[in-house]
Motif scaffolding. Structure first.
Motif, short mmCIF file in Angstrom:
data_model
loop_
_atom_site.label_atom_id
_atom_site.label_comp_id
_atom_site.label_asym_id
_atom_site.label_seq_id
_atom_site.Cartn_x
_atom_site.Cartn_y
_atom_site.Cartn_z
N LEU A 1 0.85 -1.19 0.00
CA LEU A 1 0.00 0.00 0.00
C LEU A 1 0.89 1.24 0.00
O LEU A 1 1.81 1.36 0.81
CB LEU A 1 -0.91 0.01 1.23
N MET A 2 0.59 2.18 -0.91
CA MET A 2 1.43 3.36 -1.08
C MET A 2 0.76 4.67 -0.69
O MET A 2 1.43 5.70 -0.60
CB MET A 2 1.90 3.44 -2.54
N ALA A 3 -0.56 4.65 -0.51
CA ALA A 3 -1.27 5.88 -0.19
C ALA A 3 -1.11 6.19 1.29
O ALA A 3 -1.88 5.72 2.13
CB ALA A 3 -2.74 5.77 -0.57
N ASN A 4 -0.07 6.94 1.61
CA ASN A 4 0.16 7.36 2.99
C ASN A 4 0.86 8.72 2.98
O ASN A 4 1.27 9.22 1.94
CB ASN A 4 0.98 6.30 3.76
N ASN A 5 1.00 9.31 4.15
CA ASN A 5 1.49 10.68 4.22
C ASN A 5 2.99 10.80 3.97
O ASN A 5 3.51 11.92 3.86
CB ASN A 5 1.15 11.31 5.57
N HIS A 6 3.71 9.68 3.82
CA HIS A 6 5.15 9.75 3.56
C HIS A 6 5.52 9.40 2.12
O HIS A 6 6.71 9.38 1.78
CB HIS A 6 5.90 8.83 4.53
N ILE A 7 4.54 9.13 1.26
CA ILE A 7 4.85 8.65 -0.07
C ILE A 7 5.57 9.69 -0.93
O ILE A 7 6.26 9.35 -1.89
CB ILE A 7 3.57 8.14 -0.79
N LEU A 8 5.46 10.98 -0.59
CA LEU A 8 6.15 12.03 -1.35
C LEU A 8 7.31 12.63 -0.57
O LEU A 8 7.72 13.76 -0.84
CB LEU A 8 5.15 13.12 -1.74
N ASP A 9 7.87 11.87 0.38
CA ASP A 9 8.97 12.39 1.18
C ASP A 9 10.18 12.79 0.34
O ASP A 9 10.95 13.67 0.73
CB ASP A 9 9.40 11.36 2.23
N ARG A 10 10.37 12.15 -0.80
CA ARG A 10 11.45 12.52 -1.72
C ARG A 10 10.89 13.11 -3.02
O ARG A 10 11.54 13.04 -4.06
CB ARG A 10 12.33 11.29 -2.02
N GLY A 11 9.70 13.66 -2.94
CA GLY A 11 9.12 14.35 -4.07
C GLY A 11 8.76 13.44 -5.22
O GLY A 11 8.64 12.22 -5.07
N ALA A 12 8.58 14.05 -6.40
CA ALA A 12 8.17 13.30 -7.59
C ALA A 12 9.21 12.26 -7.98
O ALA A 12 8.86 11.14 -8.37
CB ALA A 12 7.92 14.26 -8.76
N ASN A 13 10.48 12.61 -7.86
CA ASN A 13 11.54 11.64 -8.23
C ASN A 13 11.52 10.43 -7.32
O ASN A 13 11.70 9.30 -7.76
CB ASN A 13 12.91 12.32 -8.19
N PHE B 1 1.03 -3.48 -6.16
CA PHE B 1 0.98 -2.29 -5.33
C PHE B 1 -0.21 -1.44 -5.73
O PHE B 1 -0.74 -1.54 -6.84
CB PHE B 1 2.28 -1.49 -5.45
N THR B 2 -0.64 -0.59 -4.79
CA THR B 2 -1.77 0.29 -5.05
C THR B 2 -1.66 1.50 -4.14
O THR B 2 -0.94 1.48 -3.15
CB THR B 2 -3.11 -0.45 -4.83
N GLY B 3 -2.39 2.55 -4.50
CA GLY B 3 -2.38 3.77 -3.70
C GLY B 3 -1.71 4.93 -4.40
O GLY B 3 -1.92 6.09 -4.05
N ALA B 4 -0.90 4.64 -5.41
CA ALA B 4 -0.22 5.68 -6.18
C ALA B 4 0.10 5.14 -7.56
O ALA B 4 0.18 3.93 -7.77
CB ALA B 4 1.05 6.15 -5.48
#
Length: 358
Positions: free
Chosen positions: A113-125, A142-145
């Motif tokens: 699962l990828m939909a969480n508040n840390h998934i963009l900790d390193r931005g788009a890259n 995987f799912t969530g993003a």
């Protein structure tokens, strides 16, 4: 007269059939009994990699629950980090080694699962790199993003098909820790229009069951918030079959809404957290029983099982998540027996506060 003639004709035909040879079987007619297949899904909470965890080999982190995960037809975990490459970092901006994801998969987890508040900790890259690593892993979904909005529509929801049972997973988050996170619409958000569309697509794609997996709630609170309850009621009204949440880092209460089981928070799965109640967690098992002859299926009541994340020097020399019921009464096997006492007292406190009974 007609009745006698019909009876005579029937006896003649029956006699002819009996003489026809070995293809005719005698004895009572037996109809095949229904055979049931059971498909089991296990859901665990936040798999984390704090800075101190990076100092230890991760080969023991989930070893205590790995056999249980592997026994399930599908095991699901919230991956609360990115694979953004070096330098590897913990809180507040997580980036873990690629090998950590491989290890979690080897322990039996099938869906990340990828939909969480840390998934963009390193931005788009960081998001793109994480997606790239997951795509190249055998046996992992995987799912969530997703990479972009177009891909998101094709993969949201994720549908698991196992022995004639189709289960749709709808994973979404209240937000991310990036101020401009709206610039990444391919991260599934708590948007009711978006979620309703995902539920509709699940039914169009012939999903038998829809499981909502929200990343929501207030951290470190053992009881759900009014906002969680409002959304849970909305989800139940939209026809989901179960709601299993994450994010608060502690176990929260569970209930039923219009007959739909709701587990507000599973807590962590493995982390370096040591604050009150953060080391106790849940594994949620949901079984789906399918009648192989008539093709009907039913979902059984979820089973909740408490786990405990042991820190280095307490039970082993590293981090290790264990099942509480497997270690109850084994205090003398602890390196630090007082941590056993901590586990048991935390269990009783959380059970009393949440009303959860195993």
């Amino acid at each position: 007269m007609k009745c006698r003639l019909l009876i005579f004709s029937f006896l003649v035909v029956l006699s002819s059939v009996a003489r026809a040879g070995s293809d005719v079987r005698t004895g009572p007619i037996r109809f095949p009994l229904p055979v049931s297949d059971t498909v089991t899904m296990v859901i665990i909470g936040d798999v984390m990699m704090h800075a101190r965890q990076l100092e230890y080999p991760h080969d023991k982190f989930l070893s205590g629950i790995s056999p249980f995960l592997k026994e399930a037809d599908c095991a699901v975990a919230n991956m609360e980090f990115t694979l953004g490459g070096e330098p590897y970092t913990g809180y507040p901006a997580f980036s873990s080694p690629d090998s950590y994801a491989g290890y979690v998969s080897d322990c039996g987890v099938d869906v990340f699962l990828m939909a969480n508040n840390h998934i963009l900790d390193r931005g788009a890259n960081g998001l793109d790199r994480t997606l790239g690593v997951y795509r190249n892993m055998d046996g992992v979904r995987f799912t969530g993003a997703a990479a972009d909005a177009r891909e998101k529509e094709s993969v949201y929801p994720l549908i698991i098909r196992e022995r004639g049972v189709s289960i749709a997973l709808i994973n979404f988050t209240y937000g991310t820790n990036t101020p401009s996170d709206r610039d990444w619409p391919a991260v599934n958000r708590t948007d009711t229009t978006d979620i309703a569309n995902a539920i509709r697509r699940a039914r169009q794609r012939k999903a038998d069951y829809v499981i909502a997996l929200p990343h929501w709630g207030e951290e470190y609170r053992l009881l759900h918030s009014s906002a969680q309850e409002r959304l849970a009621r909305w989800l139940a009204d939209k026809g989901v079959d179960a709601i299993i949440g994450s994010h608060p880092h502690v176990v929260q209460d569970s209930t039923h809404i219009a007959g739909i089981p709701v587990v507000y928070s599973t807590g962590n799965a493995v982390s370096n957290m040591s604050a009150t109640d953060t080391r106790l967690e849940l594994a949620v098992s949901i079984s789906f029983v399918r009648d192989s002859i008539f093709g009907r299926s039913r979902m059984l009541e979820p089973e909740l099982r408490f786990m405990w994340c042991t820190l280095p020097g307490r039970l082993t020399d590293s981090y290790c998540t264990i099942f509480v019921d497997e270690w109850e009464g084994r205090r003398d096997e602890w390196i630090t027996p007082s941590d056993y006492d901590n586990m048991m007292s935390t269990l009783e406190r959380v059970k009393k506060a949440t009303g959860i009974r195993q």
